[in-house]
Scaffold this motif. Structure first.
Motif, PDB file in Angstrom:
ATOM      1  N   UNK A  23       0.378  -1.069   0.117  1.00 26.34           N
ATOM      2  CA  UNK A  23       0.243  -0.381   0.609  1.00 26.34           C
ATOM      3  C   UNK A  23       0.752   1.507   0.142  1.00 26.34           C
ATOM      4  N   UNK A  24       1.789   0.977   0.545  1.00 25.07           N
ATOM      5  CA  UNK A  24       2.626   2.311   1.068  1.00 25.07           C
ATOM      6  C   UNK A  24       3.999   2.291  -0.364  1.00 25.07           C
ATOM      7  N   UNK A  25       3.989   1.305  -0.969  1.00 27.87           N
ATOM      8  CA  UNK A  25       4.879   1.566  -2.391  1.00 27.87           C
ATOM      9  C   UNK A  25       4.141   1.547  -3.642  1.00 27.87           C
ATOM     10  N   UNK A  26       3.068   1.120  -3.324  1.00 27.19           N
ATOM     11  CA  UNK A  26       1.437   2.321  -4.649  1.00 27.19           C
ATOM     12  C   UNK A  26       1.801   3.600  -4.457  1.00 27.19           C
ATOM     13  N   UNK A  27       1.930   4.148  -3.273  1.00 26.17           N
ATOM     14  CA  UNK A  27       1.681   5.594  -2.712  1.00 26.17           C
ATOM     15  C   UNK A  27       3.255   6.129  -3.228  1.00 26.17           C
ATOM     16  N   UNK A  28       4.554   5.921  -2.667  1.00 25.99           N
ATOM     17  CA  UNK A  28       5.848   6.210  -2.800  1.00 25.99           C
ATOM     18  C   UNK A  28       5.529   6.198  -4.316  1.00 25.99           C
ATOM     19  N   UNK A  29       5.768   5.287  -5.378  1.00 26.82           N
ATOM     20  CA  UNK A  29       5.466   5.128  -6.764  1.00 26.82           C
ATOM     21  C   UNK A  29       4.757   7.036  -7.123  1.00 26.82           C
TER      22      UNK A  29
ATOM     23  N   UNK B 210      13.062   8.746  -3.164  1.00 31.65           N
ATOM     24  CA  UNK B 210      11.832   7.858  -3.353  1.00 31.65           C
ATOM     25  C   UNK B 210      12.643   6.922  -4.485  1.00 31.65           C
ATOM     26  N   UNK B 211      13.453   6.516  -5.266  1.00 33.49           N
ATOM     27  CA  UNK B 211      13.650   5.475  -5.601  1.00 33.49           C
ATOM     28  C   UNK B 211      13.721   4.393  -4.911  1.00 33.49           C
ATOM     29  N   UNK B 212      14.816   5.100  -4.117  1.00 36.04           N
ATOM     30  CA  UNK B 212      16.098   3.973  -2.746  1.00 36.04           C
ATOM     31  C   UNK B 212      14.399   3.074  -1.877  1.00 36.04           C
ATOM     32  N   UNK B 213      13.366   4.445  -1.929  1.00 35.74           N
ATOM     33  CA  UNK B 213      12.802   4.275  -0.379  1.00 35.74           C
ATOM     34  C   UNK B 213      11.139   3.188  -1.012  1.00 35.74           C
ATOM     35  N   UNK B 214      11.621   2.998  -2.488  1.00 32.97           N
ATOM     36  CA  UNK B 214      10.429   1.843  -2.674  1.00 32.97           C
ATOM     37  C   UNK B 214      11.173   0.820  -3.212  1.00 32.97           C
ATOM     38  N   UNK B 215      12.044   0.939  -3.856  1.00 34.79           N
ATOM     39  CA  UNK B 215      13.039  -0.914  -3.348  1.00 34.79           C
ATOM     40  C   UNK B 215      12.883  -1.250  -1.587  1.00 34.79           C
ATOM     41  N   UNK B 216      12.854  -0.186  -0.788  1.00 38.49           N
ATOM     42  CA  UNK B 216      13.350  -0.687   0.133  1.00 38.49           C
ATOM     43  C   UNK B 216      11.686  -1.557   0.674  1.00 38.49           C
ATOM     44  N   UNK B 217      11.066  -0.915   0.035  1.00 41.64           N
ATOM     45  CA  UNK B 217       9.354  -1.546   0.516  1.00 41.64           C
ATOM     46  C   UNK B 217       9.012  -2.218   0.071  1.00 41.64           C
TER      47      UNK B 217
ATOM     48  N   UNK C 211      -0.216   0.892  -9.666  1.00 42.68           N
ATOM     49  CA  UNK C 211      -0.119   2.121  -9.160  1.00 42.68           C
ATOM     50  C   UNK C 211      -1.101   3.180  -8.748  1.00 42.68           C
ATOM     51  N   UNK C 212      -1.323   3.176 -10.043  1.00 39.10           N
ATOM     52  CA  UNK C 212      -2.761   4.051 -10.638  1.00 39.10           C
ATOM     53  C   UNK C 212      -4.293   3.321 -10.235  1.00 39.10           C
ATOM     54  N   UNK C 213      -4.266   2.017  -9.936  1.00 41.58           N
ATOM     55  CA  UNK C 213      -5.543   1.676  -9.545  1.00 41.58           C
ATOM     56  C   UNK C 213      -5.249   1.959  -7.897  1.00 41.58           C
ATOM     57  N   UNK C 214      -3.883   1.701  -6.934  1.00 42.15           N
ATOM     58  CA  UNK C 214      -4.466   1.438  -5.728  1.00 42.15           C
ATOM     59  C   UNK C 214      -3.558   2.567  -4.618  1.00 42.15           C
ATOM     60  N   UNK C 215      -3.357   3.664  -5.214  1.00 39.63           N
ATOM     61  CA  UNK C 215      -2.917   4.502  -4.419  1.00 39.63           C
ATOM     62  C   UNK C 215      -3.672   5.557  -4.424  1.00 39.63           C
ATOM     63  N   UNK C 216      -3.715   5.863  -2.711  1.00 44.60           N
ATOM     64  CA  UNK C 216      -4.336   6.580  -1.913  1.00 44.60           C
ATOM     65  C   UNK C 216      -3.835   8.177  -2.834  1.00 44.60           C
ATOM     66  N   UNK C 217      -2.898   7.948  -3.000  1.00 43.52           N
ATOM     67  CA  UNK C 217      -2.331  10.136  -3.100  1.00 43.52           C
ATOM     68  C   UNK C 217      -3.134  10.777  -4.293  1.00 43.52           C
ATOM     69  N   UNK C 218      -4.246  11.959  -4.195  1.00 43.82           N
ATOM     70  CA  UNK C 218      -4.407  12.088  -5.465  1.00 43.82           C
ATOM     71  C   UNK C 218      -3.755  12.997  -6.507  1.00 43.82           C
TER      72      UNK C 218
ATOM     73  N   UNK D  22       1.212   6.420  10.073  1.00 42.19           N
ATOM     74  CA  UNK D  22       0.110   5.492  10.336  1.00 42.19           C
ATOM     75  C   UNK D  22       0.771   4.098  10.032  1.00 42.19           C
ATOM     76  N   UNK D  23       1.284   3.347   8.973  1.00 39.25           N
ATOM     77  CA  UNK D  23       2.050   2.319   8.716  1.00 39.25           C
ATOM     78  C   UNK D  23       2.901   2.378   9.532  1.00 39.25           C
ATOM     79  N   UNK D  24       3.613   2.926  10.517  1.00 41.07           N
ATOM     80  CA  UNK D  24       5.149   3.090  11.289  1.00 41.07           C
ATOM     81  C   UNK D  24       4.067   2.203  12.509  1.00 41.07           C
TER      82      UNK D  24
END
Length: 159
Positions: free
Chosen positions: A23-29, A61-68, A86-93, A122-124
């Motif tokens: 969930x957080x991966x798609x937001x970060x992408x 951000x790419x480093x963060x996506x790799x970690x997740x 990412x397009x269908x699942x992101x919570x980002x506007x 919140x994920x933390x």
């Protein structure tokens, strides 16, 4: 499901963490793509400084996506980070595609960084409540970087 390499987590916790990581991966992408949209299209006073900053932010951000994504794999799941997912699942506007002014991009990015940062915080908490200290720590690292980049972007707004 592939074998999980992490001991000490039950299947329910692993599955919950894999879902949370994705969930957080798609937001970060989505956030990374918003940064690139701004990078490619911004114009006006302060252009070069913000343009160069956004390249650095996208790399972080790419480093963060790799970690997740890697953590999801470690837990025995799959990283689900295709463009379609990412397009269908992101919570980002959705990010506007018709902006040019540096100030408009800075404001739109800062807003999205803050929103994604809130979800990561919140994920933390969710990872902590689930007893997965490693995923909690990973999200803390991602959160710190997102907050720092939100501050960098907001601080670089032209006057």
């Amino acid at each position: 499901m592939p074998e999980a390499f992490v001991s000490g987590l039950n299947d329910q916790t692993r599955h919950k963490m894999i879902d949370l990581l994705n969930a957080r991966l798609v937001d970060t992408i989505a956030l990374s793509m918003a940064v690139k949209q701004a990078h490619w299209n911004l114009k006006g006073p302060g252009y070069i400084g913000v343009h160069e900053l956004l390249d650095e932010v996208a790399a972080r951000l790419n480093d963060s996506t790799d970690l997740m994504a890697e953590r999801a794999q470690i837990l025995g799941g799959q990283a689900k980070g295709t463009l379609d997912v990412a397009a269908s699942k992101t919570s980002m506007d959705p990010y506007p595609t018709d902006m040019e002014a540096v100030n408009d991009h800075v404001a739109a990015l800062k807003e999205r960084f803050l929103a994604v940062g809130e979800k990561v915080r919140k994920a933390i908490e969710e990872a902590s409540d689930a007893g997965d200290a490693d995923t909690e720590d990973l999200f803390t690292e991602v959160s710190r970087q997102i907050d720092k980049d939100a501050w960098f972007i907001g601080s670089n707004a032209p006057v």
